[in-house]
Scaffold this motif. Structure first.
Motif, short mmCIF file in Angstrom:
data_model
loop_
_atom_site.label_atom_id
_atom_site.label_comp_id
_atom_site.label_asym_id
_atom_site.label_seq_id
_atom_site.Cartn_x
_atom_site.Cartn_y
_atom_site.Cartn_z
N THR A 116 0.91 -1.30 0.01
CA THR A 116 0.00 -0.21 0.14
C THR A 116 0.73 1.26 -0.05
N LEU A 126 -8.38 -3.66 4.91
CA LEU A 126 -7.58 -4.51 3.74
C LEU A 126 -7.95 -5.92 4.02
N TYR A 127 -8.54 -6.52 4.93
CA TYR A 127 -9.01 -7.97 4.87
C TYR A 127 -9.47 -8.60 3.82
N ARG A 128 -10.31 -7.69 3.07
CA ARG A 128 -10.75 -8.05 1.97
C ARG A 128 -10.06 -8.73 0.87
N THR A 129 -9.15 -8.15 0.76
CA THR A 129 -8.11 -8.71 -0.39
C THR A 129 -6.80 -9.30 0.00
N MET A 130 -6.47 -9.12 1.51
CA MET A 130 -5.10 -9.76 1.89
C MET A 130 -5.38 -10.66 2.94
N ASP A 170 -12.88 1.56 6.36
CA ASP A 170 -12.55 0.85 5.21
C ASP A 170 -11.60 2.29 4.50
N ARG A 186 -7.49 -1.48 -2.27
CA ARG A 186 -7.91 -2.92 -2.31
C ARG A 186 -6.34 -3.64 -2.69
N LYS A 230 -3.55 -6.18 -3.54
CA LYS A 230 -3.51 -7.75 -3.50
C LYS A 230 -2.38 -8.26 -2.44
N GLU A 231 -2.35 -9.64 -2.25
CA GLU A 231 -1.49 -10.32 -1.37
C GLU A 231 -0.05 -9.92 -1.60
N HIS A 270 -10.46 -17.05 2.76
CA HIS A 270 -11.18 -15.80 2.76
C HIS A 270 -12.35 -15.59 3.46
N ASN A 305 -13.37 -12.98 6.48
CA ASN A 305 -14.42 -12.39 6.17
C ASN A 305 -15.51 -12.40 7.49
#
Lengths: 595, 84
Positions: free
Chosen positions: A324, A335-339, A408, A412, A414-415, B3, B7
């Motif tokens: 980031t 960031l949990y959504r994408t990592m 948020d 977004r 990536k890992e 995930h 989530n």
């Protein structure tokens, strides 16, 4: 054969040869060398190697015993993990610095004399500073210089202490130091100087600020190495030299709480983790101070666990910064959504540092607390338990909440690259593995272990502390929101305090100097000028004239004599006869009363 | 799989379930602490069931409020450009 081969040689020579490699072969070498070091450490047996006499002092460069091997093992493992984490780097610069840094850390761990220790200590300081400079940019360069300044000062204290200790004891072999009424004053001074220099590297407040100042400014990969080696070599030498030094118990407890308090206020994710290095090293310093076999075992095992979980936490936070470009908690979140993998691996490190049952911190930290409780100090044990609650609060709850969950931030990412995830994965396996099978770690420890971490009471009590910390976190969450501030630590003294010093140098000191110069110009210089003019005149008219006169006279006499010296014997005979006649005549005249 | 697991802890829609889960875990931990056998040890708190829960909660609250108090009233927290 392998016994003779010091792991530091592999790392330092190998590191210096790294710039000869490019591309894939460079990356391969940066993993092969640490793997080789792991093999070397596995082959080491206790003993003394590499003895030599230098200028009448016997040096022992390579001394292996059980305590050194605990640190040797974890340093070797961390060398591999750290290099895997930085595998994506294309240039050799940071790698070379990291190899020198790791190699000199091995130099300290296997040092059998004070001079080998000192040289390794200094190489560590300079090599590690490169990992901060390599981040480039003004803040990193400034922080790097402050870091170097402090460590060079620490090195000077250490040198002074070593020399005094050598004079006093006549030996430079590395071993426990003692103080007391029977020691000479210089022995006591050596004791203090060396302790201060070790406490500086262990980041004991008020000598802690170099760590939390510099580590967050280092490169993403550099901070992972930094978190592992400097403070832990300091813990190692403290175990060696000051076991049972009472003062360390209270410094350690104070440290454990100090880190926790500052972590509440912190907004920079890696600075927060830095304050938790201070806090965790507090347990180890306290353990050294307690000094019983249980406490020293606890300190060594906690250092082992700590290097791996703290490395994992720094890798997790580093992965976020890498992806980031942001490091402040106020600018992160969601960031949990994408990592998700980064979150999961980070959380394993967080559970380990918080000492959840079946994670590594549980089996090592509890040894120190049990030693504190068993030894004498209920207060120390209780305060260390308060710090445990704070550890989970920050590294396990606050940091992941504001970094990965919470508000948020809209990013977004990536890992991180696969090599980073793999390195984190290996560290995570160790964090869980040590927690589930503590026997393997306990077998490595310097003293026989008579300690069972998994009693029912210990498990339920620990879970009680941790889960009700979670409840308090959830209830008081809004008071924990990070703020866009920085916290003043003791680095204020040389960051703002230095300005005060510069003001003092500029204003009062410079003004005084100006006054002296003006006075000198007005009165002094003119008088001196006149005096010198007068003396020059005297010189020309009197001294020179006299000298010239003497010279002229001797020249004339010389000329006359030259004319008289004809070289003919009859002339000299005549002169002698004339002379005799003159003297005879003179005598007769005097005798006759004429004259 | 990872995930979905992560989530669950992040998504707003699971907030209620998360609260229930937390309360359940807290109750179980507290209950377990009352059921385990305790050996007489050196310190008084080892004999008190629920001590860990009590001490953990109090410690956490004290750390949050004392630290913020020191930070704000003690002049520790400064603007980010303080050293510039």
């Amino acid at each position: 054969m392998t016994e003779w081969f010091h792991p530091a040689i592999t790392l330092i020579l190998g590191g210096l040869l790294l710039p000869l490699f490019r591309g894939q072969s460079l990356k391969a070498m940066s993993l092969i060398l640490p793997a080789l070091v792991i093999y070397q450490v596995s082959q080491l047996t206790p003993g003394t190697y590499g003895q030599l006499d230098f200028a009448g002092i016997s040096l022992v460069m390579f001394k292996v015993d059980k305590l050194a091997l605990v640190f040797g093992w974890v340093f070797a493992i961390m060398s591999f993990i750290g290099n895997l984490y930085s595998l994506h780097l294309e240039k050799p610069g940071q790698r070379v610095a990291a190899f020198l840094y790791m190699g000199s850390a091995f130099g300290v761990v296997f040092a059998g004399d004070w001079f080998t220790l000192l040289v390794s200590w200094e190489v560590m300081a300079f090599a590690s500073a490169y990992l901060i400079f390599a981040a480039q940019g003004d803040p990193a360069i400034r922080a790097g210089f402050r870091y170097l300044m402090i460590h060079v000062a620490g090195g000077v204290l250490l040198l002074g202490g070593i020399v005094l200790h050598g004079i006093d004891s006549g030996s430079y072999l590395f071993g426990p130091l003692q103080t007391g009424p029977d020691m000479s004053p210089q022995g006591n001074l050596a004791y203090t100087l060396i302790m201060v220099s070790f406490m500086l590297n262990a980041a004991v407040p008020p000598l802690n600020a170099w760590l939390t100042d510099a580590y967050p400014e280092a490169t993403v990969t550099g901070a992972v190495f930094l978190s592992a080696f400097t403070t832990k070599t300091a813990v190692y030498v403290l175990i060696r030299t000051y076991p049972g030094a009472e003062v360390l118990v209270w410094f350690g407890v104070m440290m454990a709480l100090y880190g926790v308090v500052f972590a509440v206020l912190e907004n920079d994710c890696r600075r927060l983790l830095g304050y938790h290095i201070v806090s965790q090293v507090g347990y180890m310093v306290a353990g050294v101070g307690i000094g019983t076999e249980l406490a020293l075992n606890g300190t060594a095992s906690h250092a082992f666990s700590h290097i791996l979980y703290k490395g994992l936490l720094f890798m997790g936070a580093g992965a976020v910064i890498h992806m980031t470009g942001r490091r402040k908690l106020t600018e992160l979140g969601g960031l949990y959504r994408t990592m998700p993998w980064t979150v999961a691996l980070y959380m394993i490190g967080a559970f380990a540092i918080s000492a959840f049952p079946f994670f590594s911190g549980f089996v090592s930290k509890s040894m120190v607390i049990a030693a504190a409780a068993g030894d004498h100090s209920a207060t120390a044990a209780l305060l260390l338990t308060v710090a445990s609650s704070g550890t989970f609060l920050h590294t396990g709850l606050k940091l992941p909440y504001y970094m990965f969950f919470g508000k948020d931030c809209g990013l977004r990412p990536k890992e991180p690259p696969l090599n980073m995830l793999l390195a984190m994965g290996i560290a995570a396996v160790f964090c869980v593995g040590i927690g589930v099978f503590p026997g393997y770690l306990y077998d490595l420890l310097p003293y026989p272990v008579d300690f069972e971490p998994y009693t029912a009471v210990h498990i339920t009590e620990s879970l009680g502390i941790l889960m009700f910390t979670l409840l308090a976190f959830v209830l008081f969450l809004k008071y924990l929101d990070p703020e866009n501030t920085i916290s003043l630590d003791t680095d204020w003294l040389y960051r703002r305090g230095a300005r005060l010093f510069m003001w003092f140098a500029h204003r009062p000191v410079l003004a005084w100097e100006q006054m002296v110069i003006t006075l000198g110009d007005g009165l002094g210089l003119r008088t001196v000028h006149r005096l010198s003019k007068e003396s020059m005149r005297a010189d020309t008219h009197m001294v020179d004239a006299a000298v010239n006169g003497v010279a002229r006279l001797s020249l004339a006499t010389g000329g006359l004599l030259r004319r008289l010296q004809t070289g003919i014997v009859s002339h000299y005979g005549l002169a002698m006869v004339v002379g005799l006649m003159v003297m005879g005549g003179f005598y007769l005249l005097v005798q006759g009363g004429v004259l | 799989m990872m995930h979905r697991l992560i989530n669950f802890f992040g998504d707003e829609k699971y907030l209620k379930i998360r609260w229930r889960l937390l309360l359940l875990v807290l109750a179980l931990v507290l209950l377990a602490d009352f059921l385990v056998t305790r050996h007489p040890t050196a310190h008084f708190w080892d004999a008190i069931p629920g001590w860990g829960a009590f001490f953990g909660f109090i410690s956490c609250a004290v750390i949050i409020f004392v630290s913020k108090f020191i930070g704000k009233k003690g002049g520790i927290m400064k603007d980010e450009d303080y050293y510039d």
